[in-house]
Enzyme design. Sequence first.
Site, PDB file in Angstrom:
ATOM      1  N   SER A  10       0.824  -1.093  -0.095  1.00 36.63           N
ATOM      2  CA  SER A  10       0.039  -0.040  -0.019  1.00 36.63           C
ATOM      3  C   SER A  10       0.868   1.234  -0.062  1.00 36.63           C
ATOM      4  CB  SER A  10      -0.926   0.053   1.252  1.00 36.63           C
ATOM      5  OG  SER A  10      -1.458   1.281   1.318  1.00 36.63           O
ATOM      6  N   TYR A  68      -2.142  -1.633   9.723  1.00 37.35           N
ATOM      7  CA  TYR A  68      -2.236  -1.995   8.404  1.00 37.35           C
ATOM      8  C   TYR A  68      -1.216  -1.482   7.494  1.00 37.35           C
ATOM      9  CZ  TYR A  68      -3.952  -1.836   3.626  1.00 37.35           C
ATOM     10  OH  TYR A  68      -4.265  -1.648   2.116  1.00 37.35           O
TER      11      TYR A  68
HETATM   12  P1  NDP Z   1     -11.701  -5.836  -1.152  1.00 35.66           P
HETATM   13  O1  NDP Z   1     -11.989  -5.381   0.454  1.00 35.66           O
HETATM   14  O2  NDP Z   1     -12.169  -5.009  -2.148  1.00 35.66           O
HETATM   15  O3  NDP Z   1     -11.535  -7.282  -1.364  1.00 35.66           O
HETATM   16  C1  NDP Z   1     -10.826  -8.048  -0.486  1.00 35.66           C
HETATM   17  C2  NDP Z   1     -10.386  -9.525  -1.134  1.00 35.66           C
HETATM   18  O4  NDP Z   1     -10.042 -10.256  -0.426  1.00 35.66           O
HETATM   19  C3  NDP Z   1     -11.874 -10.131  -1.203  1.00 35.66           C
HETATM   20  O5  NDP Z   1     -11.780 -11.047  -2.585  1.00 35.66           O
HETATM   21  C4  NDP Z   1     -11.916 -11.258  -0.034  1.00 35.66           C
HETATM   22  O6  NDP Z   1     -12.629 -12.470  -0.287  1.00 35.66           O
HETATM   23  C5  NDP Z   1     -10.234 -11.423  -0.014  1.00 35.66           C
HETATM   24  N1  NDP Z   1      -9.868 -11.732   1.311  1.00 35.66           N
HETATM   25  C6  NDP Z   1     -10.030 -10.967   2.576  1.00 35.66           C
HETATM   26  N2  NDP Z   1      -9.582 -11.895   3.400  1.00 35.66           N
HETATM   27  C7  NDP Z   1      -9.260 -13.103   2.996  1.00 35.66           C
HETATM   28  C8  NDP Z   1      -8.657 -14.180   3.379  1.00 35.66           C
HETATM   29  N3  NDP Z   1      -8.299 -14.294   4.790  1.00 35.66           N
HETATM   30  N4  NDP Z   1      -8.078 -15.292   2.667  1.00 35.66           N
HETATM   31  C9  NDP Z   1      -8.750 -15.131   1.276  1.00 35.66           C
HETATM   32  N5  NDP Z   1      -9.018 -14.225   0.642  1.00 35.66           N
HETATM   33  C10 NDP Z   1      -9.414 -12.949   1.486  1.00 35.66           C
HETATM   34  O7  NDP Z   1     -10.070  -5.285  -1.104  1.00 35.66           O
HETATM   35  P2  NDP Z   1      -9.288  -4.596  -2.138  1.00 35.66           P
HETATM   36  O8  NDP Z   1      -9.646  -5.049  -3.510  1.00 35.66           O
HETATM   37  O9  NDP Z   1      -9.251  -3.024  -2.039  1.00 35.66           O
HETATM   38  O10 NDP Z   1      -7.798  -4.867  -1.774  1.00 35.66           O
HETATM   39  C11 NDP Z   1      -6.904  -5.744  -2.290  1.00 35.66           C
HETATM   40  C12 NDP Z   1      -5.510  -5.654  -1.892  1.00 35.66           C
HETATM   41  O11 NDP Z   1      -4.992  -4.316  -2.039  1.00 35.66           O
HETATM   42  C13 NDP Z   1      -5.415  -5.771  -0.218  1.00 35.66           C
HETATM   43  O12 NDP Z   1      -4.076  -6.330   0.140  1.00 35.66           O
HETATM   44  C14 NDP Z   1      -5.299  -4.337  -0.168  1.00 35.66           C
HETATM   45  O13 NDP Z   1      -4.481  -4.197   1.296  1.00 35.66           O
HETATM   46  C15 NDP Z   1      -4.616  -3.498  -0.965  1.00 35.66           C
HETATM   47  N6  NDP Z   1      -4.692  -2.279  -1.082  1.00 35.66           N
HETATM   48  C16 NDP Z   1      -6.018  -1.736  -1.369  1.00 35.66           C
HETATM   49  C17 NDP Z   1      -6.040  -0.368  -1.529  1.00 35.66           C
HETATM   50  C18 NDP Z   1      -7.572   0.449  -1.725  1.00 35.66           C
HETATM   51  O14 NDP Z   1      -7.605   1.689  -1.768  1.00 35.66           O
HETATM   52  N7  NDP Z   1      -8.551  -0.431  -1.961  1.00 35.66           N
HETATM   53  C19 NDP Z   1      -4.891   0.519  -1.191  1.00 35.66           C
HETATM   54  C20 NDP Z   1      -3.587   0.027  -1.107  1.00 35.66           C
HETATM   55  C21 NDP Z   1      -3.544  -1.430  -0.956  1.00 35.66           C
HETATM   56  P3  NDP Z   1     -14.224 -12.582   0.208  1.00 35.66           P
HETATM   57  O15 NDP Z   1     -14.929 -11.838  -0.798  1.00 35.66           O
HETATM   58  O16 NDP Z   1     -14.666 -13.679   0.127  1.00 35.66           O
HETATM   59  O17 NDP Z   1     -14.357 -11.768   1.314  1.00 35.66           O
END
Ligand code: NDP
Length: 246
Positions: free
Chosen positions: A141, A154
Amino acid sequence: MTDHSPKTALVTGASRGIGAAIAERLAADGFAVVVNYAGNEEAASDVVARIEAKGGRAVAARADVADPTQVAQLFDRAEAAFGVPDVLVASAGIMQLASLAESSDDLFDRTIATNLKGTFNTLREAARRMKDGGRIMTLSSSVVGAKLPSYGVYAATKAAVEVMGDILSKELRGRNITVNSVAPGPTATALFLDGKTDAQIEALSKANPLQRLGQPEDIANTVSFLAGHDGGWINGQTLRANGGMV
Ligand code: NDP
């Protein structure tokens, strides 16, 4: 990567948000994609359906990345479906904002379990199994650079993820496998949008000089570059995809 097809990608956390956009983009790039999810089976099935509707190949696979046994089974499932993954994108992540003073033990433990242990579990499995010539990407991030208040736990997990990936890139010497982190800025997904006021979203959207909120596709484009031929010389790096915020 060498151009032997078919190529396979495993994307964790691919049922929604950035991971879903990455899965769809890699499928469009020609990869057979394993769409991992934690609990949201319907959303994962929708991603698979969208890929298949465009002529791509994908399967959904449930696994909690925090659990090493489930991660090993996820790789087994991926291998059975499409062969050993050529590309791993460790995108699964969670975020709960709180000042350090107000961060509970539960917040700390859950964030570490999914973001740090989950990425560790996934990288370890990939390091053991991937063939020469693979590509590994983690999701960090840009808050590791911006150091915004309330992101302490985080951001700490993401800083650790970056360092772990850098070290893995060196441990894989001789195998022609690259390991990089992609560090988005604010991106329009539930993780970013949920719990924020319109004013907070507006302010963070304008924090970069391009003055807009990142879209999941912006991040998928970056991953596509790193996974593809032209990204092959990038290794052990963090690529901040944030419109210039930091
Ligand atoms: P979302 O909350 O939109 O999606 C999260 C995804 O991760 C979902 O598919 C969820 O599955 C899955 N997930 C959560 N916990 C687990 C677990 N324990 N095991 C397997 N899958 C899991 O998040 P984003 O798309 O925004 O984030 C994606 C990545 O990008 C993350 O690592 C986040 O930290 C990073 N990021 C995001 C930013 C943003 O502004 N959005 C900025 C910087 C980094 P399910 O649908 O089944 O719950």
